[in-house]
Design a protein around this motif. Structure first.
Motif, short mmCIF file in Angstrom:
data_model
loop_
_atom_site.label_atom_id
_atom_site.label_comp_id
_atom_site.label_asym_id
_atom_site.label_seq_id
_atom_site.Cartn_x
_atom_site.Cartn_y
_atom_site.Cartn_z
N LYS A 35 0.82 -1.22 0.00
CA LYS A 35 0.00 0.00 0.00
C LYS A 35 0.86 1.27 0.00
CE LYS A 35 -4.00 -2.02 2.31
NZ LYS A 35 -4.85 -1.99 3.53
N ILE A 36 2.13 1.13 0.30
CA ILE A 36 3.05 2.27 0.33
C ILE A 36 3.48 2.58 -1.11
CG2 ILE A 36 5.27 3.13 1.19
CD1 ILE A 36 4.90 1.13 3.57
N ASP A 37 3.24 3.79 -1.56
CA ASP A 37 3.51 4.17 -2.96
C ASP A 37 4.93 3.87 -3.41
OD1 ASP A 37 0.93 5.07 -3.40
OD2 ASP A 37 1.41 7.16 -2.94
N GLN A 38 5.90 4.11 -2.56
CA GLN A 38 7.31 3.95 -2.96
C GLN A 38 7.76 2.49 -2.95
OE1 GLN A 38 6.10 6.03 -0.69
NE2 GLN A 38 6.75 8.10 -1.19
N VAL A 39 6.95 1.61 -2.42
CA VAL A 39 7.29 0.17 -2.46
C VAL A 39 6.95 -0.34 -3.85
CG1 VAL A 39 6.68 -2.12 -1.59
CG2 VAL A 39 7.03 -0.21 0.02
N LYS A 40 7.95 -0.76 -4.57
CA LYS A 40 7.79 -1.22 -5.95
C LYS A 40 7.66 -2.73 -6.06
CE LYS A 40 7.96 2.96 -7.12
NZ LYS A 40 6.70 3.63 -7.34
N GLU A 41 8.10 -3.42 -5.00
CA GLU A 41 8.08 -4.88 -5.02
C GLU A 41 8.10 -5.38 -3.58
OE1 GLU A 41 10.99 -8.09 -7.16
OE2 GLU A 41 11.15 -6.01 -7.79
N ALA A 42 7.38 -6.44 -3.32
CA ALA A 42 7.45 -7.11 -2.01
C ALA A 42 7.22 -8.60 -2.27
CB ALA A 42 6.39 -6.56 -1.05
N LYS A 43 8.17 -9.42 -1.87
CA LYS A 43 8.13 -10.86 -2.13
C LYS A 43 8.43 -11.63 -0.84
CE LYS A 43 8.25 -10.36 -6.75
NZ LYS A 43 7.14 -10.58 -7.58
N GLY A 44 7.71 -12.70 -0.62
CA GLY A 44 7.99 -13.57 0.51
C GLY A 44 9.28 -14.34 0.26
N THR A 45 10.03 -14.59 1.33
CA THR A 45 11.30 -15.31 1.22
C THR A 45 11.40 -16.36 2.33
OG1 THR A 45 12.47 -13.73 2.62
CG2 THR A 45 12.51 -13.32 0.24
N PHE A 46 12.26 -17.34 2.11
CA PHE A 46 12.58 -18.33 3.13
C PHE A 46 13.87 -17.90 3.79
CE2 PHE A 46 10.21 -21.04 0.05
CZ PHE A 46 9.17 -21.41 0.90
N GLY A 47 14.05 -18.26 5.03
CA GLY A 47 15.30 -17.95 5.71
C GLY A 47 15.11 -17.00 6.87
N LEU A 48 16.16 -16.27 7.19
CA LEU A 48 16.16 -15.36 8.34
C LEU A 48 15.13 -14.24 8.20
CD1 LEU A 48 17.52 -14.61 11.01
CD2 LEU A 48 19.22 -13.34 9.69
N TYR A 49 14.92 -13.77 6.97
CA TYR A 49 13.95 -12.70 6.72
C TYR A 49 12.74 -13.27 6.02
CZ TYR A 49 17.96 -9.91 7.97
OH TYR A 49 19.02 -9.38 8.65
N ASP A 50 11.60 -12.62 6.22
CA ASP A 50 10.34 -13.13 5.67
C ASP A 50 9.91 -12.45 4.38
OD1 ASP A 50 9.76 -14.94 7.91
OD2 ASP A 50 9.69 -13.07 9.05
N ILE A 51 10.32 -11.17 4.22
CA ILE A 51 9.85 -10.41 3.06
C ILE A 51 11.01 -9.56 2.52
CG2 ILE A 51 8.16 -8.72 2.20
CD1 ILE A 51 6.45 -9.51 4.71
N PHE A 52 11.14 -9.57 1.20
CA PHE A 52 12.10 -8.74 0.48
C PHE A 52 11.31 -7.58 -0.11
CE2 PHE A 52 13.42 -7.65 -3.82
CZ PHE A 52 14.75 -7.36 -3.68
N VAL A 53 11.76 -6.35 0.13
CA VAL A 53 11.03 -5.17 -0.34
C VAL A 53 11.96 -4.27 -1.14
CG1 VAL A 53 9.69 -3.15 0.39
CG2 VAL A 53 9.62 -5.23 1.75
N LYS A 54 11.48 -3.80 -2.28
CA LYS A 54 12.24 -2.83 -3.08
C LYS A 54 11.53 -1.49 -2.98
CE LYS A 54 13.92 -1.85 -7.72
NZ LYS A 54 13.92 -2.30 -9.12
N ILE A 55 12.29 -0.46 -2.59
CA ILE A 55 11.76 0.89 -2.46
C ILE A 55 12.48 1.79 -3.44
CG2 ILE A 55 11.57 2.91 -0.94
CD1 ILE A 55 11.64 1.02 1.42
N GLU A 56 11.72 2.68 -4.09
CA GLU A 56 12.30 3.73 -4.93
C GLU A 56 11.74 5.05 -4.44
OE1 GLU A 56 11.42 2.79 -8.99
OE2 GLU A 56 12.99 1.27 -9.09
N ALA A 57 12.64 6.00 -4.17
CA ALA A 57 12.22 7.31 -3.66
C ALA A 57 13.15 8.38 -4.21
CB ALA A 57 12.23 7.30 -2.14
N ASN A 58 12.80 9.63 -3.96
CA ASN A 58 13.57 10.76 -4.48
C ASN A 58 14.92 10.96 -3.80
OD1 ASN A 58 11.69 11.62 -6.49
ND2 ASN A 58 10.41 12.37 -4.84
N SER A 59 15.06 10.49 -2.57
CA SER A 59 16.32 10.69 -1.84
C SER A 59 16.49 9.60 -0.78
CB SER A 59 16.31 12.06 -1.16
OG SER A 59 15.33 12.08 -0.13
N SER A 60 17.71 9.50 -0.28
CA SER A 60 17.97 8.55 0.80
C SER A 60 17.24 8.98 2.07
CB SER A 60 19.47 8.38 1.04
OG SER A 60 20.07 9.63 1.28
#
Length: 84
Positions: A27-52
């Motif tokens: 639902k967050i506009d800057q989140v371009k991708e969110a995928k479930g993963t196996f292992g230590l982390y549960d979700i991989f998220v890609k964010i694109e924004a205008n600045s760090s």
């Protein structure tokens, strides 16, 4: 055209709440991708924004406040290597 900053965020969520967290992430506009993963982390998220600074804001004020998010680890993409 402004070049966007990219960050990859690894999200750890409470057990059995991964899909709830993923729905909220998408639902967050800057989140371009969110995928479930196996292992230590549960979700991989890609964010694109205008600045760090905007990326930091999204992570601290939005992602970390999502119910059932335990922790995040952020990987900043090196801008010079972020070419298609």
């Amino acid at each position: 055209m402004n070049k966007l900053e990219t960050a990859l965020v690894l999200v750890k969520s409470e057990i059995s709440h991964e899909m709830d967290v993923m729905r909220q992430l998408l639902k967050i506009d800057q989140v371009k991708e969110a995928k479930g993963t196996f292992g230590l982390y549960d979700i991989f998220v890609k964010i694109e924004a205008n600045s760090s600074l905007e990326i930091a804001d999204i992570i601290t004020k939005q992602i970390r406040k999502i119910t059932h998010v335990i922790s995040t680890t952020t990987l900043s993409v090196i801008p010079e290597q972020n070419k298609k």
